[in-house]
Design an enzyme around this catalytic site. Sequence first.
Site, short mmCIF file in Angstrom:
data_model
loop_
_atom_site.label_atom_id
_atom_site.label_comp_id
_atom_site.label_asym_id
_atom_site.label_seq_id
_atom_site.Cartn_x
_atom_site.Cartn_y
_atom_site.Cartn_z
CB CYS A 52 -0.87 0.00 1.29
SG CYS A 52 0.09 0.14 2.83
CB ILE A 191 -4.35 -5.55 4.98
CG1 ILE A 191 -2.94 -5.44 4.91
CG2 ILE A 191 -4.93 -4.29 5.70
CD1 ILE A 191 -2.57 -4.30 3.75
#
Length: 400
Positions: A52, A191
């Site tokens: 990310c 995540i």
Amino acid sequence: MEMNQFFVAGINYRKTDAVMRGDFAVNADQYASLLQKAKAHGLKELFILSTCNRTEIYAVAPDATLLIDLLCSETVGSAEAFKQLAYIKQGEEAIEHIFSVGAGLDSQILGDYEIVGQMKLAVKFAKQHGCIGSFLERLYNTVLQSSKVIKNETALSGGTISVSFAAIQFIKEQAANTSNKKIVLLGTGKIGRNTCKNIIDYLGTKNITLINRTDFKAVSMAIELGLRYAPYAEMKQHIDNADIVIVATNAEKAVITKESLAASGPKILIDLSIPNNIEPAVGQLPHIRLANVDDLSMINDQTLQNRLAEVPKAMHIIQQHILEFREWFGLRKHVPVLRAVKQKLSEMHNCGLFSAAHPSPLIDQDAIQKVVNTVAVKMRSQHQPGCYYIEAINDFMTIN
């Protein structure tokens, strides 16, 4: 190879926002294609880290331009745009960078230990495709060892702060009472799982519905954690009814758009995906509170201050492991010479004239290896040029 043939080229959160990073994100299919193209270009050792907050390519290569062109042949963003934003590190600087990344020192949230798992998966994928050789294998393993020591012997990753935990802090800031809020979590990967567990632990609620593109993954996690799940085909209606929506998917384009929420009720939305899986324009709606990974990284607390104090300790541990890797690499360069010495001594040992002159039973393969080990020690400690063949033969001849 020489150390300066090792490169890393990448972009990260320091110079790019989540939208730009999304243009250079690499999914599994693109990764596989890139590794195949790499082989066609004669590249034998490389892996790609796409998370990310970064996209980086690590490789043994003749130059960095080849790596950037290769990487961007599969991304939405162009090589020209990447070069304007990229950092390129070579040799020792590239070595220091990968250790820093593996320790969480280069993470958007200092000490975020999730990067270790992401690097592990990236290297495993490349290895499955035959793109991890002895250099990257040893380098990665040493980085992993360094990261483990830092985790165990410092508080760099101590406390509760990560992107997934920052999501919980954001929810607390936006909603005083979450016990009666309907929460939908899209995406049950690593995540998503971490975020889900944080919701249960720190918000004290199980009013959570899990949705995943592959339904059985949502079902499995829901059963494990005692939550509800819904089919992916019913996503829209569950989002419409939710108070809080967290997206941790890996879609190539937005799964939630401004148009789809224009007439909805008030909601808190969190986008943990790169590229963005919630259209950024959603945040313009007056009844929506939206945060992405860049917004979450700005959430600060005392834990982060405590981590900053641990940086010097982590740097010291890294330097110790870099030294270990340098020593291994130095010995690796001597392998051809040592192999030739061993071969020559074996030929002498099998020679009839030599056996007649040296009938001692102690002269065997163990003796040969002992001489070779002595040569290796001298090559490493003395760094002296010269003919090691003559010295080795002399040592071998004097064995009693």
